[in-house]
Design an enzyme around this catalytic site. Structure first.
Site, PDB file in Angstrom:
ATOM      1  N   PHE A  90       6.316 -37.257  86.532  1.00 45.32           N
ATOM      2  CA  PHE A  90       4.257 -38.135  86.547  1.00 45.32           C
ATOM      3  C   PHE A  90       3.163 -37.471  85.248  1.00 45.32           C
ATOM      4  O   PHE A  90       2.462 -37.548  85.577  1.00 45.32           O
ATOM      5  CB  PHE A  90       4.011 -37.638  87.718  1.00 45.32           C
ATOM      6  CG  PHE A  90       4.841 -37.243  89.102  1.00 45.32           C
ATOM      7  CD1 PHE A  90       4.956 -39.179  89.617  1.00 45.32           C
ATOM      8  CD2 PHE A  90       5.663 -36.405  89.555  1.00 45.32           C
ATOM      9  CE1 PHE A  90       5.652 -39.225  91.007  1.00 45.32           C
ATOM     10  CE2 PHE A  90       6.001 -36.967  90.396  1.00 45.32           C
ATOM     11  CZ  PHE A  90       6.358 -37.934  91.469  1.00 45.32           C
ATOM     12  N   CYS A 111      -2.646 -31.727  93.300  1.00 46.74           N
ATOM     13  CA  CYS A 111      -4.068 -32.228  93.239  1.00 46.74           C
ATOM     14  C   CYS A 111      -4.995 -32.562  94.974  1.00 46.74           C
ATOM     15  O   CYS A 111      -5.788 -33.816  94.462  1.00 46.74           O
ATOM     16  CB  CYS A 111      -4.967 -33.521  92.477  1.00 46.74           C
ATOM     17  SG  CYS A 111      -3.577 -35.076  92.522  1.00 46.74           S
ATOM     18  N   ARG A 123      -2.139 -26.898  80.718  1.00 46.38           N
ATOM     19  CA  ARG A 123      -1.125 -27.028  79.902  1.00 46.38           C
ATOM     20  C   ARG A 123      -0.966 -26.657  78.925  1.00 46.38           C
ATOM     21  O   ARG A 123      -0.018 -26.708  78.021  1.00 46.38           O
ATOM     22  CB  ARG A 123      -1.772 -28.782  79.570  1.00 46.38           C
ATOM     23  CG  ARG A 123      -1.801 -30.267  79.984  1.00 46.38           C
ATOM     24  CD  ARG A 123      -1.862 -31.333  79.291  1.00 46.38           C
ATOM     25  NE  ARG A 123      -3.352 -31.676  79.345  1.00 46.38           N
ATOM     26  CZ  ARG A 123      -4.358 -32.408  80.224  1.00 46.38           C
ATOM     27  NH1 ARG A 123      -3.586 -33.360  81.626  1.00 46.38           N
ATOM     28  NH2 ARG A 123      -5.651 -32.886  80.327  1.00 46.38           N
ATOM     29  N   ASP A 165       7.767 -41.404  83.922  1.00 48.05           N
ATOM     30  CA  ASP A 165       6.400 -42.222  84.936  1.00 48.05           C
ATOM     31  C   ASP A 165       6.317 -43.269  85.235  1.00 48.05           C
ATOM     32  O   ASP A 165       6.690 -44.163  84.483  1.00 48.05           O
ATOM     33  CB  ASP A 165       4.727 -42.083  83.863  1.00 48.05           C
ATOM     34  CG  ASP A 165       3.517 -42.178  85.204  1.00 48.05           C
ATOM     35  OD1 ASP A 165       2.946 -40.600  85.086  1.00 48.05           O
ATOM     36  OD2 ASP A 165       3.034 -43.190  85.384  1.00 48.05           O
ATOM     37  N   ASN A 178      11.216 -44.294  89.104  1.00 49.47           N
ATOM     38  CA  ASN A 178      10.537 -43.746  90.242  1.00 49.47           C
ATOM     39  C   ASN A 178      10.811 -42.632  89.911  1.00 49.47           C
ATOM     40  O   ASN A 178      12.115 -41.535  89.751  1.00 49.47           O
ATOM     41  CB  ASN A 178      11.392 -44.983  91.036  1.00 49.47           C
ATOM     42  CG  ASN A 178      10.934 -44.221  92.524  1.00 49.47           C
ATOM     43  OD1 ASN A 178      10.800 -42.498  92.380  1.00 49.47           O
ATOM     44  ND2 ASN A 178      10.488 -44.692  93.909  1.00 49.47           N
ATOM     45  N   ASP A 234       3.421 -33.001  88.367  1.00 50.77           N
ATOM     46  CA  ASP A 234       2.229 -33.135  87.744  1.00 50.77           C
ATOM     47  C   ASP A 234       2.290 -34.350  89.252  1.00 50.77           C
ATOM     48  O   ASP A 234       1.331 -35.355  88.482  1.00 50.77           O
ATOM     49  CB  ASP A 234       1.173 -33.032  86.875  1.00 50.77           C
ATOM     50  CG  ASP A 234      -0.087 -33.629  86.646  1.00 50.77           C
ATOM     51  OD1 ASP A 234      -0.365 -32.511  88.047  1.00 50.77           O
ATOM     52  OD2 ASP A 234      -0.594 -33.626  85.299  1.00 50.77           O
TER      53      ASP A 234
END
Length: 396
Positions: free
Chosen positions: A229, A340, A213, A251, A279, A300
């Site tokens: 997101f 992730c 970040r 989000d 969405n 992300d």
């Protein structure tokens, strides 16, 4: 809880484990000599009976043994747990020295040689997870030691993660030291964030992206930024803090968006950051249809691939959002794109991004390959500990 039970591996299965991987899978075991209760500490041997390590066993799990030590003479007692926890705490004090944060991970499971244990610090409070049967049996001892070492104002248990069910454990959460208001304010890179320790995702906040970040600072000054997101606004608020002229966060979680809006107001960016429940896949297509353009797009997403069998679908998902992001980026704009998912290796992730760029008729300049923050250390030999990929790209 230690007994004389010996877990003997099949011939040829010891290489990965001797190389530092702390898991013994059910399919790698030839024979178990002796009796045990699930969660007991047992000895692991190669096919010739030579000592490899010692860890706790759970026959209900595909990961049947999680190794705690490779030292034959090391006893698993209260002094052992104290050494391990003190080492983890000392490591964080060193690697985070000089950072402007009071929220970070203190114990990262296997990477701190404490398989299945997560301890996160949020301001003066701790959140604890015991995600495997063996470590759960020592929870009271571990909490007692952590309390003595760190002396937090309170400790909250977030053992509501579904992965516990794979270990035959019940889901539960609540105060281990308290009670206290679980809605706390943390500080990160000069910003403040509300974190819900009782109801937020994971243990309340995604601490592993802290340095990433901060890394967007050179690219966002004067920029129109789209944060997809966005969760509770981590990247969004950093973009505003570093000089963006406008930030839009998206989000699908209404609860996360509500906290993101509160975080914007908390930091004085309520008139600069806008958040919408959406969405992201649909929103990106709609922004493209409306010919919207952004100078920076941040992606992300949550883990698209939680198991290897889901990789093909995840590849399609990553390609779709990156292709759409590139189409709404102004020429020379910047893309921050993350995964992730451990099962999405970095080379494959890069290949997916290149394919997306080709279909979008854009060229890419790779500025940086980044990973998780150092309080989520990577243990060589245990590839699962290196899960976060963050690419900074210029889209030409």
């Amino acid at each position: 809880m230690f007994n004389m039970t010996r877990v003997q591996l099949r011939r040829g299965e010891e290489g990965r484990i001797k190389g530092g991987h702390p898991w013994v899978y059910r399919t790698e075991i030839e024979t178990i000599y002796g009796t045990f209760e699930p969660g007991d500490i047992v000895t692991v041997e190669d096919h010739r009976g030579r000592f490899i390590g010692r860890g706790y066993i759970n026959p209900a799990s595909m990961i049947t043994v999680r190794l705690l030590t490779y030292n034959r003479d090391e006893k698993i007692d209260k002094a052992f747990w104290r050494r391990r926890l003190a080492a983890a705490w000392d490591y964080r004090q060193r690697v985070l020295q000089g950072t402007r944060t009071d929220a970070y991970r203190i114990v990262f499971g296997e990477a701190d040689f404490l398989p299945g244990l997560i301890v996160d610090k949020f301001g003066p409070y701790l959140v604890v997870q015991t995600l495997a049967l063996g470590i759960d049996r020592f929870k009271d001892t571990l909490v007692e030691i952590v309390d003595e070492l760190i002396q937090p104002a309170g400790i909250y248990e977030r053992n509501d993660a579904p992965v516990r069910e794979l270990e035959g454990l019940e889901l539960r959460s609540g105060f281990l030291k308290g009670p206290f208001d679980p809605l706390v304010i943390i500080r990160e890179n000069g910003l403040k964030f509300y974190v819900d320790l009782a109801g937020g995702q994971k243990t309340g906040y995604f601490l592993d992206q802290r340095e990433n970040r901060a890394a967007i600072q050179p690219f966002v000054k004067g920029a129109r930024v789209l944060d997809c997101f966005c969760h509770t606004g981590g990247f969004s608020l950093h973009a505003a803090h570093y000089g963006a002229r406008e930030v839009l966060g998206l989000d699908i979680s209404a609860e996360a968006i509500a906290v993101a809006r509160r975080n914007a107001v908390l930091n004085g960016y309520g008139d600069l950051c806008f958040f919408e429940v959406a969405n992201v896949f649909d929103a990106l297509r709609e922004l493209e249809r409306r010919e919207q353009r952004f100078d920076v797009v941040i992606l992300d997403p949550p883990a698209f691939v939680k198991a290897r069998r889901a990789l093909e679908g995840a590849i399609r998902g990553y390609k779709e959002i990156n292709l759409r992001a590139m189409k709404i980026l102004a020429p020379g704009g910047f893309l921050v794109t993350c995964s992730c998912s451990y099962h999405m290796p970095e080379d494959l992730f890069l290949e997916v991004i290149r394919d997306a760029a080709s279909d979008a008729h854009r060229r890419l300049r790779l500025l940086a390959r980044r990973g998780q923050a150092p309080d989520h250390p990577v243990l060589l030999g245990y590839d699962e500990s290196r899960y976060l990929k963050c690419l900074l790209l210029q889209v030409l």
